[in-house]
Design a protein around this motif. Sequence first.
Motif, PDB file in Angstrom:
ATOM      1  N   ALA A 114     -57.038  69.358  -4.157  1.00  0.00           N
ATOM      2  CA  ALA A 114     -57.630  68.200  -4.828  1.00  0.00           C
ATOM      3  C   ALA A 114     -56.926  67.992  -6.162  1.00  0.00           C
ATOM      4  N   HIS A 115     -56.607  66.744  -6.424  1.00  0.00           N
ATOM      5  CA  HIS A 115     -56.030  66.366  -7.705  1.00  0.00           C
ATOM      6  C   HIS A 115     -57.158  66.029  -8.660  1.00  0.00           C
ATOM      7  N   LYS A 116     -56.852  66.009  -9.925  1.00  0.00           N
ATOM      8  CA  LYS A 116     -57.844  65.530 -10.888  1.00  0.00           C
ATOM      9  C   LYS A 116     -58.064  64.051 -10.587  1.00  0.00           C
ATOM     10  N   PRO A 117     -59.303  63.603 -10.500  1.00  0.00           N
ATOM     11  CA  PRO A 117     -59.567  62.228 -10.069  1.00  0.00           C
ATOM     12  C   PRO A 117     -59.166  61.178 -11.094  1.00  0.00           C
ATOM     13  N   ASP A 118     -58.624  60.072 -10.575  1.00  0.00           N
ATOM     14  CA  ASP A 118     -58.352  58.889 -11.381  1.00  0.00           C
ATOM     15  C   ASP A 118     -59.592  58.009 -11.329  1.00  0.00           C
ATOM     16  N   LEU A 119     -59.612  56.944 -12.122  1.00  0.00           N
ATOM     17  CA  LEU A 119     -60.724  56.012 -12.111  1.00  0.00           C
ATOM     18  C   LEU A 119     -60.936  55.433 -10.715  1.00  0.00           C
ATOM     19  N   LYS A 120     -59.845  55.088 -10.009  1.00  0.00           N
ATOM     20  CA  LYS A 120     -59.969  54.518  -8.670  1.00  0.00           C
ATOM     21  C   LYS A 120     -60.638  55.505  -7.703  1.00  0.00           C
ATOM     22  N   ASP A 121     -60.470  56.810  -7.931  1.00  0.00           N
ATOM     23  CA  ASP A 121     -61.083  57.803  -7.060  1.00  0.00           C
ATOM     24  C   ASP A 121     -62.601  57.801  -7.172  1.00  0.00           C
ATOM     25  N   TYR A 122     -63.116  57.419  -8.324  1.00  0.00           N
ATOM     26  CA  TYR A 122     -64.568  57.360  -8.470  1.00  0.00           C
ATOM     27  C   TYR A 122     -65.148  56.195  -7.679  1.00  0.00           C
ATOM     28  N   LEU A 123     -64.343  55.163  -7.486  1.00  0.00           N
ATOM     29  CA  LEU A 123     -64.801  54.000  -6.732  1.00  0.00           C
ATOM     30  C   LEU A 123     -64.594  54.177  -5.232  1.00  0.00           C
ATOM     31  N   LEU A 124     -63.455  54.724  -4.829  1.00  0.00           N
ATOM     32  CA  LEU A 124     -63.106  54.832  -3.415  1.00  0.00           C
ATOM     33  C   LEU A 124     -63.373  56.222  -2.852  1.00  0.00           C
ATOM     34  N   GLY A 125     -63.216  57.239  -3.650  1.00  0.00           N
ATOM     35  CA  GLY A 125     -63.392  58.610  -3.201  1.00  0.00           C
ATOM     36  C   GLY A 125     -62.101  59.174  -2.658  1.00  0.00           C
ATOM     37  N   PRO A 126     -61.602  60.282  -3.221  1.00  0.00           N
ATOM     38  CA  PRO A 126     -60.373  60.891  -2.727  1.00  0.00           C
ATOM     39  C   PRO A 126     -60.612  61.523  -1.353  1.00  0.00           C
ATOM     40  N   ASN A 127     -59.524  61.827  -0.668  1.00  0.00           N
ATOM     41  CA  ASN A 127     -59.629  62.414   0.672  1.00  0.00           C
ATOM     42  C   ASN A 127     -60.409  63.718   0.673  1.00  0.00           C
ATOM     43  N   ALA A 128     -60.182  64.569  -0.335  1.00  0.00           N
ATOM     44  CA  ALA A 128     -60.900  65.849  -0.373  1.00  0.00           C
ATOM     45  C   ALA A 128     -62.409  65.620  -0.426  1.00  0.00           C
ATOM     46  N   ALA A 129     -62.859  64.659  -1.228  1.00  0.00           N
ATOM     47  CA  ALA A 129     -64.296  64.375  -1.327  1.00  0.00           C
ATOM     48  C   ALA A 129     -64.849  63.873  -0.002  1.00  0.00           C
ATOM     49  N   ARG A 130     -64.080  63.055   0.690  1.00  0.00           N
ATOM     50  CA  ARG A 130     -64.532  62.541   1.985  1.00  0.00           C
ATOM     51  C   ARG A 130     -64.588  63.637   3.031  1.00  0.00           C
ATOM     52  N   VAL A 131     -63.598  64.523   3.014  1.00  0.00           N
ATOM     53  CA  VAL A 131     -63.622  65.651   3.954  1.00  0.00           C
ATOM     54  C   VAL A 131     -64.860  66.505   3.697  1.00  0.00           C
ATOM     55  N   ILE A 132     -65.126  66.797   2.437  1.00  0.00           N
ATOM     56  CA  ILE A 132     -66.297  67.601   2.081  1.00  0.00           C
ATOM     57  C   ILE A 132     -67.588  66.927   2.545  1.00  0.00           C
ATOM     58  N   ARG A 133     -67.687  65.647   2.285  1.00  0.00           N
ATOM     59  CA  ARG A 133     -68.907  64.899   2.600  1.00  0.00           C
ATOM     60  C   ARG A 133     -69.176  64.812   4.098  1.00  0.00           C
ATOM     61  N   HIS A 134     -68.130  64.697   4.915  1.00  0.00           N
ATOM     62  CA  HIS A 134     -68.312  64.447   6.346  1.00  0.00           C
ATOM     63  C   HIS A 134     -68.041  65.645   7.249  1.00  0.00           C
ATOM     64  N   SER A 135     -67.615  66.754   6.696  1.00  0.00           N
ATOM     65  CA  SER A 135     -67.241  67.910   7.500  1.00  0.00           C
ATOM     66  C   SER A 135     -68.461  68.632   8.081  1.00  0.00           C
ATOM     67  N   ASP A 136     -68.282  69.143   9.296  1.00  0.00           N
ATOM     68  CA  ASP A 136     -69.320  69.946   9.938  1.00  0.00           C
ATOM     69  C   ASP A 136     -69.120  71.438   9.645  1.00  0.00           C
ATOM     70  N   CYS A 137     -68.012  71.781   8.979  1.00  0.00           N
ATOM     71  CA  CYS A 137     -67.761  73.187   8.654  1.00  0.00           C
ATOM     72  C   CYS A 137     -67.577  73.315   7.140  1.00  0.00           C
ATOM     73  N   SER A 138     -67.414  74.526   6.679  1.00  0.00           N
ATOM     74  CA  SER A 138     -67.213  74.778   5.256  1.00  0.00           C
ATOM     75  C   SER A 138     -65.852  74.247   4.808  1.00  0.00           C
ATOM     76  N   VAL A 139     -65.783  73.830   3.543  1.00  0.00           N
ATOM     77  CA  VAL A 139     -64.535  73.320   2.972  1.00  0.00           C
ATOM     78  C   VAL A 139     -64.283  74.060   1.660  1.00  0.00           C
ATOM     79  N   TYR A 140     -63.078  74.583   1.535  1.00  0.00           N
ATOM     80  CA  TYR A 140     -62.651  75.294   0.334  1.00  0.00           C
ATOM     81  C   TYR A 140     -61.654  74.390  -0.379  1.00  0.00           C
ATOM     82  N   VAL A 141     -61.935  74.033  -1.630  1.00  0.00           N
ATOM     83  CA  VAL A 141     -61.075  73.126  -2.378  1.00  0.00           C
ATOM     84  C   VAL A 141     -60.252  73.909  -3.390  1.00  0.00           C
ATOM     85  N   VAL A 142     -58.944  73.674  -3.362  1.00  0.00           N
ATOM     86  CA  VAL A 142     -58.015  74.334  -4.278  1.00  0.00           C
ATOM     87  C   VAL A 142     -57.550  73.314  -5.297  1.00  0.00           C
ATOM     88  N   ARG A 143     -57.608  73.678  -6.574  1.00  0.00           N
ATOM     89  CA  ARG A 143     -57.117  72.797  -7.648  1.00  0.00           C
ATOM     90  C   ARG A 143     -55.916  73.424  -8.279  1.00  0.00           C
TER      91      ARG A 143
END
Length: 143
Positions: A114-143
């Motif tokens: 995951a990258h540090k979010p830009d303003l547009k990411d707060y409106l659209l949601g980055p891919n990592a956030a979407r994966v976390i939100r919709h995943s049926d399994c655990s998600v480990y995020v690396v920064r």
Amino acid sequence: MSKSVLCALELSDAALDRKVLEQAARLAALDEAQLDVVNVLPDFGESWVSGFFEEHHHDKAVKDTTAHLRDLCEEVLGAERNAKVRHVVATGTAYQEILQVAAKAGTDLIVIGAHKPDLKDYLLGPNAARVIRHSDCSVYVVR
């Protein structure tokens, strides 16, 4: 206990990709789990953009991306470990394809950067956030 770990790489930030792959490999090794590495290419097939590309462009992109994944995995993990990794190149929307690959593989854990979010990411949601939100399994995020 994980049986399958899916490592999602963007292949756009070499330093982050290395960190994500190293962490995914460590987590897979803890449980002797299968390690899969995925990258998602954008789908230009049906859009007006597709008219700007030659017919074989997608096939070449998949071939080149697969080679890039294999090379990166060999460089980071070594040849012996890389031989056991499944390299997957999908086409479509990144978070949707990551989730589909995870479902097909029976993934217990997705490791994603995951990258540090830009303003547009707060409106659209980055891919990592979407994966976390919709995943049926655990998600480990690396920064």
